[in-house]
Design a protein around this motif. Sequence first.
Motif, PDB file in Angstrom:
ATOM      1  N   PHE A  46       0.799  -1.066   0.091  1.00 22.93           N
ATOM      2  CA  PHE A  46       0.084  -0.008  -0.019  1.00 22.93           C
ATOM      3  C   PHE A  46       0.902   1.283  -0.094  1.00 22.93           C
ATOM      4  O   PHE A  46       0.877   2.230  -0.850  1.00 22.93           O
ATOM      5  N   TRP A  47       1.766   1.268   0.689  1.00 25.82           N
ATOM      6  CA  TRP A  47       2.629   2.542   1.024  1.00 25.82           C
ATOM      7  C   TRP A  47       3.605   2.626  -0.297  1.00 25.82           C
ATOM      8  O   TRP A  47       3.954   3.824  -0.499  1.00 25.82           O
ATOM      9  N   LEU A  48       4.041   1.509  -0.629  1.00 26.22           N
ATOM     10  CA  LEU A  48       5.154   1.522  -1.547  1.00 26.22           C
ATOM     11  C   LEU A  48       4.727   2.065  -3.068  1.00 26.22           C
ATOM     12  O   LEU A  48       5.114   2.688  -3.974  1.00 26.22           O
ATOM     13  N   LYS A  49       3.105   2.048  -3.160  1.00 27.09           N
ATOM     14  CA  LYS A  49       2.347   2.435  -4.214  1.00 27.09           C
ATOM     15  C   LYS A  49       2.018   3.826  -4.143  1.00 27.09           C
ATOM     16  O   LYS A  49       1.438   4.509  -4.928  1.00 27.09           O
ATOM     17  N   LEU A  50       2.408   4.523  -3.099  1.00 24.91           N
ATOM     18  CA  LEU A  50       1.588   5.769  -2.609  1.00 24.91           C
ATOM     19  C   LEU A  50       2.392   7.061  -3.192  1.00 24.91           C
ATOM     20  O   LEU A  50       3.557   7.012  -3.308  1.00 24.91           O
ATOM     21  N   TYR A 294      15.019  14.088  -1.337  1.00 24.65           N
ATOM     22  CA  TYR A 294      13.976  13.700  -2.428  1.00 24.65           C
ATOM     23  C   TYR A 294      13.005  14.834  -2.692  1.00 24.65           C
ATOM     24  O   TYR A 294      11.950  14.681  -3.324  1.00 24.65           O
ATOM     25  N   GLU A 295      13.257  16.117  -2.185  1.00 26.46           N
ATOM     26  CA  GLU A 295      12.674  17.106  -2.411  1.00 26.46           C
ATOM     27  C   GLU A 295      12.355  17.229  -4.145  1.00 26.46           C
ATOM     28  O   GLU A 295      11.137  17.561  -4.408  1.00 26.46           O
ATOM     29  N   VAL A 326       6.119  10.454  -1.557  1.00 27.12           N
ATOM     30  CA  VAL A 326       7.330   9.936  -2.914  1.00 27.12           C
ATOM     31  C   VAL A 326       7.473   8.691  -2.582  1.00 27.12           C
ATOM     32  O   VAL A 326       8.239   8.265  -1.535  1.00 27.12           O
ATOM     33  N   PRO A 327       7.266   7.725  -3.728  1.00 21.27           N
ATOM     34  CA  PRO A 327       7.575   6.364  -3.527  1.00 21.27           C
ATOM     35  C   PRO A 327       9.181   6.018  -3.308  1.00 21.27           C
ATOM     36  O   PRO A 327       9.242   5.367  -2.247  1.00 21.27           O
ATOM     37  N   LEU A 333      12.603   4.910   3.728  1.00 23.17           N
ATOM     38  CA  LEU A 333      12.282   4.833   5.224  1.00 23.17           C
ATOM     39  C   LEU A 333      11.929   3.611   5.685  1.00 23.17           C
ATOM     40  O   LEU A 333      12.314   3.292   6.628  1.00 23.17           O
ATOM     41  N   MET A 334      11.265   2.717   4.551  1.00 17.69           N
ATOM     42  CA  MET A 334      11.044   1.483   5.047  1.00 17.69           C
ATOM     43  C   MET A 334      12.162   0.842   5.115  1.00 17.69           C
ATOM     44  O   MET A 334      12.400  -0.087   6.345  1.00 17.69           O
TER      45      MET A 334
END
Length: 354
Positions: A46-50, A294-295, A326-327, A333-334
């Motif tokens: 879910f988060w990786l596709k956000l 990542y800005e 941002v993916p 972070l993960m």
Amino acid sequence: MRSLADQFPHLNIPILTGVSAGAINATFIANHQGTFAEAVDALSDFWLKLKSDHVFKVNAWTLSKNILRWGLSLLSGGMSRTRSPKGFVDTTPLRRMLLKGFKSSDGGIIGIRDNIRQQNLKALAITATNYATGQTITWVQGKNIEMWERPDRHSVMTDITVDQIMASTALPIFFPAVKVGDSWYGDGVIRQSAPLSPSLHLGAGKILAISTRHKPIVQGVISKASLRYPSIAQIMGILMNAIFLDLLDQDALGLERVNRVLANSPSREDLNLRLVRAFVLRPSVDLGVIAGKYERDLPRLFRFLMRGLGTRETENFDWLSMVMFVPSYIRNLMEIGAADANARKEEMAALLAP
């Protein structure tokens, strides 16, 4: 959670509490009807596709319209006939994504109810802030749960819906407030003076708390950039840290002190008190610094507006890290989170042991 799932794929967590983005994570795990490992895999996916446009509208028209409304309201002293903006961005995409992710057509979340009935879950608690009263409210869904009332914070037994999750994640000013019942609510950490309180009231004997707050060294190196006059983005980052992150450390320290007193007190059972073991896991690096790298990956107009707040004039990207959907950043972070948890997996295993 990925580290935990690798060690304990069939782990059962009977009490789940969440606030802000943590409300999404807690609800996701509470709603999933597979094993803990399967739930974490689905949540990771879910988060990786956000992306930013999954959370708020990033098209030029919507962003420009909101900025113009803010400007007109400010310059007219509130006398403009233009409708005042509810938030800096429109979070309709986030609501739509949560409704789809939780397979909810009317806001209700069926999996939570089923897990409680099957005794796989004792309680889920989501916290938000009532903008009318300034009180912290914790919505609780569970079975055989006693509600609590404390100064400026209280609990309400209810069925958790997407509305409550949206309210808990409504970053002040940036995201619009969310109406639940007759009141408007915002991010739950605004007035949450005791972050561990919901878990304690729900009967937890062990608490694993996940913080996003890096613990800096006492005296850091002062760079030339930090000697400049602080930008709006830098000041907002400091304010958000004070509101969102610092209280967990204070609450955990208070719990540790109480435990030390109770450990040497023969009358704790008479006082209806119990020892509660708490373990706080935090990142080994400053996530604000990581966000700055990542800005450039943010949507162009949104990046332009953020730079208008001074994100390029500071080395403190704490504010930006809270809206960095941002993916590539999320994946980093993960990876950091899994590595930090693995480095302390023996401590976590000791906490979870019977």
